[in-house]
Write a protein that holds these residues in place. Sequence first.
Motif, PDB file in Angstrom:
ATOM      1  N   GLY A 190       1.159  -1.009  -0.276  1.00  8.14           N
ATOM      2  CA  GLY A 190       0.091  -0.198   0.283  1.00  8.14           C
ATOM      3  C   GLY A 190       0.835   1.286   0.486  1.00  8.14           C
ATOM      4  O   GLY A 190      -0.120   2.299   0.113  1.00  8.14           O
ATOM      5  N   ARG A 191       2.165   0.951   0.194  1.00  3.36           N
ATOM      6  CA  ARG A 191       3.122   2.704   0.045  1.00  3.36           C
ATOM      7  C   ARG A 191       3.479   2.640  -1.435  1.00  3.36           C
ATOM      8  O   ARG A 191       4.484   2.028  -1.905  1.00  3.36           O
ATOM      9  CB  ARG A 191       4.062   2.116   0.907  1.00  3.36           C
ATOM     10  CG  ARG A 191       3.355   2.284   2.057  1.00  3.36           C
ATOM     11  CD  ARG A 191       4.319   2.375   3.560  1.00  3.36           C
ATOM     12  NE  ARG A 191       5.531   3.479   2.988  1.00  3.36           N
ATOM     13  CZ  ARG A 191       6.725   3.288   3.725  1.00  3.36           C
ATOM     14  NH1 ARG A 191       7.193   2.281   4.464  1.00  3.36           N
ATOM     15  NH2 ARG A 191       7.273   4.467   4.010  1.00  3.36           N
ATOM     16  N   ARG A 192       2.378   3.582  -1.765  1.00  2.00           N
ATOM     17  CA  ARG A 192       3.156   3.144  -4.037  1.00  2.00           C
ATOM     18  C   ARG A 192       3.778   4.359  -3.909  1.00  2.00           C
ATOM     19  O   ARG A 192       4.144   5.200  -2.748  1.00  2.00           O
ATOM     20  CB  ARG A 192       2.110   3.629  -4.722  1.00  2.00           C
ATOM     21  CG  ARG A 192       1.259   2.482  -4.734  1.00  2.00           C
ATOM     22  CD  ARG A 192       0.228   2.863  -5.729  1.00  2.00           C
ATOM     23  NE  ARG A 192      -0.788   3.673  -4.778  1.00  2.00           N
ATOM     24  CZ  ARG A 192      -1.567   3.538  -4.747  1.00  2.00           C
ATOM     25  NH1 ARG A 192      -2.097   2.025  -3.804  1.00  2.00           N
ATOM     26  NH2 ARG A 192      -2.989   4.429  -3.617  1.00  2.00           N
ATOM     27  N   LEU A 193       4.843   5.146  -5.186  1.00  2.00           N
ATOM     28  CA  LEU A 193       5.649   6.149  -4.650  1.00  2.00           C
ATOM     29  C   LEU A 193       5.171   7.778  -4.637  1.00  2.00           C
ATOM     30  O   LEU A 193       5.312   8.579  -3.901  1.00  2.00           O
ATOM     31  CB  LEU A 193       5.772   6.336  -6.378  1.00  2.00           C
ATOM     32  CG  LEU A 193       7.639   7.639  -6.116  1.00  2.00           C
ATOM     33  CD1 LEU A 193       8.543   6.762  -5.335  1.00  2.00           C
ATOM     34  CD2 LEU A 193       7.858   7.311  -7.805  1.00  2.00           C
ATOM     35  N   THR A 194       3.798   7.598  -4.891  1.00  2.00           N
ATOM     36  CA  THR A 194       3.011   8.604  -4.519  1.00  2.00           C
ATOM     37  C   THR A 194       2.519   8.721  -2.944  1.00  2.00           C
ATOM     38  O   THR A 194       2.205  10.061  -3.013  1.00  2.00           O
ATOM     39  CB  THR A 194       1.757   8.580  -5.354  1.00  2.00           C
ATOM     40  OG1 THR A 194       1.255   7.569  -4.675  1.00  2.00           O
ATOM     41  CG2 THR A 194       1.719   8.857  -7.141  1.00  2.00           C
ATOM     42  N   THR A 195       3.020   7.533  -1.705  1.00  2.00           N
ATOM     43  CA  THR A 195       2.237   7.833  -0.554  1.00  2.00           C
ATOM     44  C   THR A 195       3.853   7.787  -0.414  1.00  2.00           C
ATOM     45  O   THR A 195       3.417   7.491   1.532  1.00  2.00           O
ATOM     46  CB  THR A 195       1.113   7.024  -0.795  1.00  2.00           C
ATOM     47  OG1 THR A 195       1.765   6.113  -0.674  1.00  2.00           O
ATOM     48  CG2 THR A 195       0.232   7.162  -0.663  1.00  2.00           C
ATOM     49  N   TYR A 196       4.764   7.891  -1.101  1.00  2.00           N
ATOM     50  CA  TYR A 196       6.339   7.151  -0.081  1.00  2.00           C
ATOM     51  C   TYR A 196       6.861   8.153   1.335  1.00  2.00           C
ATOM     52  O   TYR A 196       7.135   8.027   1.750  1.00  2.00           O
ATOM     53  CB  TYR A 196       7.407   6.919  -0.837  1.00  2.00           C
ATOM     54  CG  TYR A 196       8.205   8.209  -1.854  1.00  2.00           C
ATOM     55  CD1 TYR A 196       7.635   8.261  -2.713  1.00  2.00           C
ATOM     56  CD2 TYR A 196       8.307   9.443  -0.775  1.00  2.00           C
ATOM     57  CE1 TYR A 196       8.491   9.335  -3.724  1.00  2.00           C
ATOM     58  CE2 TYR A 196       9.396   9.774  -1.398  1.00  2.00           C
ATOM     59  CZ  TYR A 196       8.777   9.888  -2.970  1.00  2.00           C
ATOM     60  OH  TYR A 196       9.029  11.295  -3.690  1.00  2.00           O
ATOM     61  N   HIS A 218       7.319   9.781   6.594  1.00  2.00           N
ATOM     62  CA  HIS A 218       8.796  10.160   6.893  1.00  2.00           C
ATOM     63  C   HIS A 218       8.030  11.472   7.278  1.00  2.00           C
ATOM     64  O   HIS A 218       9.373  11.700   6.621  1.00  2.00           O
ATOM     65  CB  HIS A 218       9.496   9.746   5.122  1.00  2.00           C
ATOM     66  CG  HIS A 218       9.948   8.295   5.598  1.00  2.00           C
ATOM     67  ND1 HIS A 218       9.799   7.724   3.882  1.00  2.00           N
ATOM     68  CD2 HIS A 218      10.718   7.474   6.233  1.00  2.00           C
ATOM     69  CE1 HIS A 218      10.480   6.782   4.434  1.00  2.00           C
ATOM     70  NE2 HIS A 218      10.938   6.469   5.409  1.00  2.00           N
ATOM     71  N   ARG A 219       6.752  11.707   7.140  1.00  2.00           N
ATOM     72  CA  ARG A 219       7.203  12.979   7.435  1.00  2.00           C
ATOM     73  C   ARG A 219       7.588  13.713   8.551  1.00  2.00           C
ATOM     74  O   ARG A 219       7.592  14.636   8.242  1.00  2.00           O
ATOM     75  CB  ARG A 219       4.962  13.601   7.815  1.00  2.00           C
ATOM     76  CG  ARG A 219       4.467  13.155   7.032  1.00  2.00           C
ATOM     77  CD  ARG A 219       3.237  13.124   7.272  1.00  2.00           C
ATOM     78  NE  ARG A 219       1.982  12.448   6.495  1.00  2.00           N
ATOM     79  CZ  ARG A 219       2.040  12.951   5.069  1.00  2.00           C
ATOM     80  NH1 ARG A 219       2.435  14.634   4.701  1.00  2.00           N
ATOM     81  NH2 ARG A 219       1.234  12.780   4.543  1.00  2.00           N
ATOM     82  N   GLY A 220       8.340  13.247   9.655  1.00  3.41           N
ATOM     83  CA  GLY A 220       8.863  13.921  10.649  1.00  3.41           C
ATOM     84  C   GLY A 220      10.706  13.893   9.990  1.00  3.41           C
ATOM     85  O   GLY A 220      10.546  15.141   9.952  1.00  3.41           O
ATOM     86  N   ILE A 266      11.522  21.012  -1.931  1.00  2.50           N
ATOM     87  CA  ILE A 266      11.866  20.115  -3.180  1.00  2.50           C
ATOM     88  C   ILE A 266      13.008  18.752  -2.479  1.00  2.50           C
ATOM     89  O   ILE A 266      12.514  17.742  -2.845  1.00  2.50           O
ATOM     90  CB  ILE A 266      12.067  20.150  -4.729  1.00  2.50           C
ATOM     91  CG1 ILE A 266      10.651  21.106  -5.126  1.00  2.50           C
ATOM     92  CG2 ILE A 266      12.874  19.408  -5.817  1.00  2.50           C
ATOM     93  CD1 ILE A 266      11.235  21.974  -6.104  1.00  2.50           C
ATOM     94  N   VAL A 267      13.561  19.193  -2.420  1.00  2.00           N
ATOM     95  CA  VAL A 267      14.879  18.751  -1.617  1.00  2.00           C
ATOM     96  C   VAL A 267      15.066  18.112  -0.856  1.00  2.00           C
ATOM     97  O   VAL A 267      15.111  16.473  -0.725  1.00  2.00           O
ATOM     98  CB  VAL A 267      15.811  19.928  -0.859  1.00  2.00           C
ATOM     99  CG1 VAL A 267      17.278  19.165  -0.201  1.00  2.00           C
ATOM    100  CG2 VAL A 267      17.051  20.189  -2.140  1.00  2.00           C
ATOM    101  N   SER A 268      13.744  18.576   0.098  1.00  2.00           N
ATOM    102  CA  SER A 268      13.326  17.610   1.749  1.00  2.00           C
ATOM    103  C   SER A 268      12.577  16.185   0.473  1.00  2.00           C
ATOM    104  O   SER A 268      12.897  14.804   1.349  1.00  2.00           O
ATOM    105  CB  SER A 268      12.625  18.089   2.591  1.00  2.00           C
ATOM    106  OG  SER A 268      12.585  17.623   3.486  1.00  2.00           O
ATOM    107  N   LEU A 328      14.332   8.786  -1.203  1.00  2.00           N
ATOM    108  CA  LEU A 328      15.833   9.137  -1.437  1.00  2.00           C
ATOM    109  C   LEU A 328      15.835   7.408   0.158  1.00  2.00           C
ATOM    110  O   LEU A 328      16.260   6.125  -0.237  1.00  2.00           O
ATOM    111  CB  LEU A 328      17.308   9.155  -1.256  1.00  2.00           C
ATOM    112  CG  LEU A 328      18.127   9.320  -2.059  1.00  2.00           C
ATOM    113  CD1 LEU A 328      19.478   9.984  -1.324  1.00  2.00           C
ATOM    114  CD2 LEU A 328      18.725   8.550  -2.765  1.00  2.00           C
ATOM    115  N   LYS A 329      15.537   7.722   0.987  1.00  2.00           N
ATOM    116  CA  LYS A 329      14.960   6.287   2.694  1.00  2.00           C
ATOM    117  C   LYS A 329      14.483   5.719   1.702  1.00  2.00           C
ATOM    118  O   LYS A 329      14.239   4.122   2.202  1.00  2.00           O
ATOM    119  CB  LYS A 329      14.160   7.606   3.374  1.00  2.00           C
ATOM    120  CG  LYS A 329      14.381   6.818   4.649  1.00  2.00           C
ATOM    121  CD  LYS A 329      15.953   6.095   5.469  1.00  2.00           C
ATOM    122  CE  LYS A 329      15.268   5.807   7.165  1.00  2.00           C
ATOM    123  NZ  LYS A 329      14.559   5.073   7.041  1.00  2.00           N
TER     124      LYS A 329
END
Length: 635
Positions: A139-145, A149-151, A234-236, A242-243
């Motif tokens: 359930g973790r597609r690229l659009t929701t990665y 990782h919000r922190g 964008i950098v974040s 990457l993570k």
Amino acid sequence: MIDVYARCEGLFHRMGLSAKRPTTPTIVVTALASAYLSAAFVLDGHLDFTGSLFSTYPDNFLTALGPLDLLAWLGLGIVIFCALSLAGQALSTFGRGKAHERRASAFSRSLADGREAEVGSVSPGMTMQASELTGQLSGRRLTTYLKGHRGLFWGIAAVVFAGWFVVWLFYYPGTSMNDQIGIITDPLGSSSGHPLVYCLLLSGLVNGAKTLLGDGSIGFAAYVLAQMAACAAIVSVMCCWLKWRGAKPAMVWVVALIFALVPIISDNAICSIKDTLFNFVMLLWIPFFDQYLRRRGTLFEYDQERRNYVLLCVLTGITRNNGLIVAPMLMCAIVLMGLKRKGTGKVVAASVLALVIMLVPTGITKVLDVSYRASESLGVPLQQMVAVYVSDEGTTTDSERAVLGSAFDLSKLDDTYYPLFTDGIKYYDSGINNSWINDNKGELLRCWVEIGLSSPANLDIYVRAWLSNVWGCWSPTSEPEPGQSYFFKQVNNVVSGGEDWYESVLSDYKLTCRSLLPDDVATSFKSIWEPLVKCPGTGTLFCLVLVMAVLSCHKEGSAARGILAFVPFLLLWLSLLLSAPLATALRYGLSLLLAIPFYVCLLILPENRTGQMAAAMQGSAMSPRMAEIREEWPF
């Protein structure tokens, strides 16, 4: 070529390692890259630049090539090919890549045997690996990665923004160049050379602040801060990707600190030129190509993925004028790569929608009857024709000179033709007749073809004029001008109207850099920081990216998989060769520099063998949960 790989296999075998012979497409990619790099070095040896950037013909030009150059090209190409092959073989053999390949193969065999429940018995580390894969893919597609990782996202965004904020305090309200003065005073008139949305936004903020607060620098500062926030975000996002891609936290934070602390990046982040946001937006294409096109199954299967695709296309197209070239090139690449997959029709529809949205600003300028300069898009043909006219070697007929005479004041071309950039004939006192060029583009292009094909000498001048004009994009030793931000306190270029007009606008809007730091801190900061604002040129950066693309092909064991993440910047580089930008300005190819930290990480991370695992899954006895994971496989 084959002998090179045979020697590699023998060398690695003696070291107790196994080397896998690369595929034929990988060998072809390596050979093409070697041929380009060899040609770039040979041509670089013929650069004969004297005087300043603004020296006129025949200074700053390419000298003629000879038979020995062909031998040098072949010899150097073979050396580069061998070096790239050895490096690629080593990268695909040593370290984490080899260990990951063993684990992936064991995992694939276990799935093929229908024993996913026994994954933990394959090797001591397999239980954890299977658990991590299941957690990432369920359930973790690229659009929701970003979920989970919000922190990390907010932390990296804050650190990057804080690093740039210190520099911004020193150069408050931000930096810019003479183009932005024209945009502030005449946004619609400047839209032929700059995106309309950008012109209206910058001018609106500065003029609004001047009207309401009596200080235009406040509006200018607001724009720069908003741009810094967007670029930091964008950098974040890229660091979170990457993570998600498997990078360790230490690697992710190293990349974040590079963006926060490297002076040349900070220098551009605080600059209001349109190129800044465009270059950061280009980074977001890396996950699209590396993940979406690698994944099996339907192309952009989910609605959110298609919405993100449309948004990214639009941002690419409206943040810089040549984005209207780059974005369609990227769309075509994605559609062509997905022709044999389901969902291509929906992607085509999304591409058409994005293209329509991108063209809305152009339609607005047409409706408002805003004057434009066709010379902006005809820079290369104009430069080549003028090069033939001013050259002692070139020849033109009476009819061809008549066409040139309609476009320019021929008596002024000797003094306004600059081999290294087209601005001399487009903006300076060349007597250019933009209204005639706007109405007679077809006739001008026909004349361009006729002059080029009329004699070998003219064609030779055409080639050398083009290579000289874009030398900063291909030369391995190109050096950009120091600091791509033009500070308001420095008048490096004078727009039409003269220096007095320029200075009066700056004074009227209070647009002068003034440090908000204490005087002693500002003095120390200036002495330490400004000498560090250095970077290789676009040509050098492209050579580095090209080498990394070849190594990626070797590492992945497939040219198609290995080069995917590099496609956006290869296409961007091609667009620069067509648009003939100012050769020494890094801002046109800054995104190559920004992408390098992420490309280095992709080379360090274990290669993606998940496609092979997915193939092993097909036909296996799988639980419904494993079948669901296969459907959502992100590679």
